[in-house]
Every structure is written in structure tokens, then in C-alpha cells.
Design a protein around this motif. Structure first.
Motif, PDB file in Angstrom:
ATOM      1  N   THR A  42     -56.954 -24.565  64.133  1.00  0.00           N
ATOM      2  CA  THR A  42     -57.448 -24.386  65.520  1.00  0.00           C
ATOM      3  C   THR A  42     -58.179 -25.596  66.102  1.00  0.00           C
ATOM      4  OG1 THR A  42     -59.666 -23.431  65.101  1.00  0.00           O
ATOM      5  CG2 THR A  42     -57.831 -21.894  64.992  1.00  0.00           C
ATOM      6  N   GLN A  66     -51.125 -23.433  63.231  1.00  0.00           N
ATOM      7  CA  GLN A  66     -52.318 -23.036  64.009  1.00  0.00           C
ATOM      8  C   GLN A  66     -53.064 -24.215  64.649  1.00  0.00           C
ATOM      9  OE1 GLN A  66     -52.994 -19.507  64.016  1.00  0.00           O
ATOM     10  NE2 GLN A  66     -54.205 -20.021  65.800  1.00  0.00           N
ATOM     11  N   GLU A 123     -57.381 -19.093  67.884  1.00  0.00           N
ATOM     12  CA  GLU A 123     -56.841 -17.812  67.433  1.00  0.00           C
ATOM     13  C   GLU A 123     -56.237 -16.985  68.586  1.00  0.00           C
ATOM     14  OE1 GLU A 123     -59.887 -16.190  64.793  1.00  0.00           O
ATOM     15  OE2 GLU A 123     -59.417 -14.199  65.566  1.00  0.00           O
ATOM     16  N   GLU A 124     -56.932 -16.944  69.724  1.00  0.00           N
ATOM     17  CA  GLU A 124     -56.511 -16.088  70.849  1.00  0.00           C
ATOM     18  C   GLU A 124     -55.401 -16.727  71.671  1.00  0.00           C
ATOM     19  OE1 GLU A 124     -59.522 -17.446  70.545  1.00  0.00           O
ATOM     20  OE2 GLU A 124     -60.730 -15.792  69.768  1.00  0.00           O
ATOM     21  N   LEU A 126     -52.229 -17.428  72.245  1.00  0.00           N
ATOM     22  CA  LEU A 126     -50.791 -17.271  72.008  1.00  0.00           C
ATOM     23  C   LEU A 126     -49.979 -18.038  73.047  1.00  0.00           C
ATOM     24  CD1 LEU A 126     -50.292 -13.543  70.923  1.00  0.00           C
ATOM     25  CD2 LEU A 126     -50.461 -15.597  69.517  1.00  0.00           C
ATOM     26  N   LEU A 175     -48.065 -19.696  62.854  1.00  0.00           N
ATOM     27  CA  LEU A 175     -49.386 -19.119  63.125  1.00  0.00           C
ATOM     28  C   LEU A 175     -49.999 -18.540  61.860  1.00  0.00           C
ATOM     29  CD1 LEU A 175     -48.883 -17.409  66.609  1.00  0.00           C
ATOM     30  CD2 LEU A 175     -49.950 -19.612  66.070  1.00  0.00           C
ATOM     31  N   SER A 189     -54.179 -16.554  64.168  1.00  0.00           N
ATOM     32  CA  SER A 189     -53.854 -15.663  65.296  1.00  0.00           C
ATOM     33  C   SER A 189     -53.293 -14.321  64.858  1.00  0.00           C
ATOM     34  CB  SER A 189     -52.786 -16.299  66.196  1.00  0.00           C
ATOM     35  OG  SER A 189     -53.249 -17.466  66.802  1.00  0.00           O
ATOM     36  N   THR A 208     -49.936  -7.878  66.119  1.00  0.00           N
ATOM     37  CA  THR A 208     -50.119  -9.203  66.733  1.00  0.00           C
ATOM     38  C   THR A 208     -48.969 -10.126  66.352  1.00  0.00           C
ATOM     39  OG1 THR A 208     -51.579  -9.886  64.913  1.00  0.00           O
ATOM     40  CG2 THR A 208     -52.646  -9.171  66.938  1.00  0.00           C
TER      41      THR A 208
END
Ligand code: NPG
Length: 383
Positions: A198, A221, A225-226, A228, A244, A247, A253
């Protein structure tokens, strides 16, 4: 076949790492491990089972951390499981669903119950999950170094050890050049991938596309995380497959990310998704949708490592996982049959349960605290 939880114990271990492991979110020097020990009674026989919680000391990989995992297990998860009477491992996720989040803590107790249940039945986890391979290719994850020369020396060591692919941790300022140099060192044919944990944002998409020339298996990644949508944008812009990890916290998810075009490859970590049974469902999604999956690692001891090797024996795991030799992290494992790499492969455990044999003496030496839980009596409601 349902069983009754008659004892649950939480254990904390302190394990030094043989060498510090640096990622974009920090440096690990030792591992503070939380183990869950259960005793399950099935048909009048008591069987012990062990699970490993992969939460780190600090909430820097995801929101979970080891003290919180211990607390939620002791005060919320275990009491709920016991209160509702006899159970199987397959019941655990449903019973714990009212508790939001805490997938790593949930995974650890499900894992311990699964271990006990399978040991009672004399069945190994790989067979139980539908694994087909008896050995799996082993990849190694290489941290961030102060200098490229130090990185190259480490990578050369892992190549000499026979690893089947290399994963490099990257962050802004440590990406194109180290990747270029490692690609030159290992040649065009060896599998190479990168993991950003991230560390980048959508404004870095053009920069990250410059990794395309290195023929990477995947980039893992890069964004939050959020995010997408950001990952979907990168997947469209770049020829390097987008993978990923952080996430994907559940089957749902993962399915959404596939639908949105945000993921070309899935990293499956059982702890991150709430357990090995959910992990298998994500594997099945990958097979159904033609998305390759691979098994991630969280610096596990021999308990989690054995279970990961079993999971990675399923047919959809078409890329090497982060299932390296235990000795890559620990001078001495807490099991007597540690995972070893031979010809770039790891043998899938065949013993009952998760397939590890505990080294009880060494476990006692590295244990810093043992906490037996008071189990509430079952509710007997007359109807
Ligand atoms: O081989 O167990 C291993 C480590 C693999 O790099 C690895 N894990 O983000 O995937 C990751 C990373 C990690 C390490 C995550 C430590 C959390 C803690």
C-alpha cells in the motif's frame, strides 16, 4: 461430527528473526506470536489442536494487532463458540459472524478446532481441503535493504538455496533500480514479483507502469486497502498483472474486486480472510473465474507454515507462494518437522490435522505467557 470445546488456552511466544525483515510499513526484528490451543471432545475422546494467529505487534499491516486479537478471542470469540454448544470447524465462521472484523483472531480459533477435528479423524488438512499436489514450488520474500548491493547479495543467497521465485518489497525510492538490478542478476526466466504493501497512490500509476519492462509475474497491493478503483485503473494502464493482498478480506471482497477488474491475481492469506475454509472458497472463485491464486505468508511458525503448504496444494495455486523454509526466519522452529526447501519445493505435510509435530520443549522455552480461558457453561434452554 460435532465436538465440545473443553479447554482453550492462549499462548504468547517471543521468537527472534534470524535477520530483520523490512517492508514499506516497518521493520520486524522479532515475532510476537499468539497461539491458540484447544481440547475438543468428540465421541468421548479428547483431542488437542493448535492454531496460530498471524496478527503483528502493531496495527501496521492491517487494523489487527496481537494484543487486540488476544482480547477479542478471550472476551468475545471463544465465549460465543462455547455458549452455543457442540460444533465443528465449519460452524465457527457462522457463529462468529456477529462479531465484526478480527479475521486473524477468528482464523486462529477455527484453525485450532480444525486441527483437533482432523487429528481425531486421522485426516490431513491437504486432503480435507481437496489438495492434489504432494510438493509445491517455494518462493521467498525479500525485504528492503539500505543498499542495492546488500539486496543483490541476499537475492543471490536465495537463488543458491534453490528458491523458485523471488518477491521484492518495494516503496517509493526503492523500486525501478533495485528491480532492474535483480532482474539482471537472476536472468529473464526466473519468476520475479514486487510487493508495495500500500505504499503508493493513484498519482503513481505512470511511474509504476515503468516496471512493465522487467517482465514481472505481478505487482502486489500498490495502493490502499480500500482503493479498488485505483487498482482497476492500474490494471488497465499496466501490462504487469495486478495482485491484491490487504484489500481482499473475504470471499465477497475478492468477488467484487474480480468483477471490477481490480485484480488479475489473488494472494490468499488464510489469516486475512478469517480462516482456511474461507481461503478455500476464494481459491474456488479463482478457479471459476480463471484468476491465478497463490498463498501469502505472515512470518508463520511451523504451525501456520504447515497449514499454508496444505492449502497451497490445491490445484488453483498456480503461482509459487511465500512458503519459504522456516530457517529463512527462525533459527529454531517450534515444530520438529519444519518446512524445508528441497529443489525449490516444499513437501506438503501428510500427517493428521495441520501436519506439524510440536517441539514441546522448545515451545516452553519461547513461551512468554500462557492464559487458560474460563469457559462459560453451555446454555441449556428447556423448550
Ligand atoms: O514468507 O512469511 C513470509 C513473509 C512473506 O513478505 C511476506 N509477507 O505483506 O505479504 C506481506 C508480508 C508481511 C510480512 C506481512 C510481515 C505482514 C508481516
Amino acid at each position: 461430527m460435532s465436538g465440545r470445546l473443553v479447554a482453550v488456552e492462549l499462548r504468547r511466544l517471543a521468537l527472534p528473526l534470524v535477520t530483520p525483515f523490512r517492508t514499506s510499513f516497518g521493520s520486524e526484528h522479532d515475532r510476537e506470536v499468539l497461539l491458540v490451543r484447544v481440547v475438543l471432545t468428540v465421541d468421548g475422546t479428547e483431542t488437542e489442536g493448535w492454531g496460530e494467529c498471524v496478527a503483528l505487534r502493531e496495527p501496521v499491516y492491517s487494523a489487527e494487532f496481537v494484543d487486540a486479537a488476544e482480547l477479542v478471542l478471550a472476551e468475545h470469540l471463544v465465549p460465543r463458540l462455547v455458549r452455543d454448544g457442540p460444533l465443528t470447524a465449519a460452524d465457527v465462521a457462522g457463529r462468529l459472524a456477529p462479531v465484526k472484523g478480527h479475521p486473524m483472531a477468528k482464523a486462529a480459533i477455527e484453525m485450532a478446532i480444525l486441527d483437533a477435528e482432523l487429528r481425531h479423524r486421522g485426516v490431513g488438512l491437504a486432503r480435507h481441503l481437496g489438495g492434489t499436489a504432494d510438493r509445491i514450488p517455494s518462493g521467498v520474500s525479500v525485504g528492503i535493504f539500505d543498499t542495492t548491493d546488500a539486496l543483490l547479495a541476499a537475492v543471490q543467497g536465495y537463488v543458491d538455496d534453490g528458491y523458485a521465485r523471488i518477491k521484492l518489497k518495494i516503496e517509493p525510492g526503492w523500486d525501478l533500480e533495485p528491480v532492474r538490478r535483480v532482474r539482471e542478476l537472476i536472468g529473464p526466466d526466473m519468476g520475479l514479483q514486487v510487493d508495495a504493501n500500500t505504499a503508493y497512490g493513484r498519482s503513481d500509476i505512470d511511474h509504476l507502469c515503468r516496471l512493465d519492462e522487467f517482465g514481472l509475474l505481478l505487482i502486489e497491493q500498490p495502493f490502499a486497502e480500500e482503493d479498488l478503483l485505483g487498482h482497476a485503473q492500474l490494471a488497465r494502464a499496466s501490462s504487469t498483472p495486478v495482485c491484491l493482498d490487504e484489500s481482499l478480506v473475504s470471499l465477497a471482497t475478492a468477488a467484487d474486486a474480480v468483477e471490477l477488474g481490480a485484480v488479475d491475481v489473488i494472494n490468499i492469506k488464510p489469516g486475512r480472510v478469517g480462516g482456511y475454509l474461507e481461503a478455500r472458497r476464494i481459491h474456488d472463485l479463482g478457479v471459476e473465474r480463471g484468476i491465478p491464486v497463490w498463498c501469502g505468508g505472515m512470518l508463520e511458525t511451523g504451525i501456520g507454515r504447515a497449514a499454508n503448504a496444505a492449502l497451497a496444494s490445491l490445484p488453483g495455486f498456480t503461482l509459487p507462494g511465500d512458503i519459504s523454509a522456516a530457517s529463512r526466519f527462525y533459527a529454531r522452529d517450534i515444530v520438529t518437522n519444519p518446512i524445508e526447501v528441497v529443489d525449490g519445493h516444499v513437501a506438503v505435510p501428510t500427517g493428521a490435522g495441520l501436519g506439524f509435530d510440536l517441539d514441546r520443549d522448545h515451545l516452553a522455552t519461547v513461551t512468554t505467557r500462557t492464559r487458560p480461558l474460563d469457559l462459560p457453561g453451555e446454555l441449556h434452554v428447556d423448550r
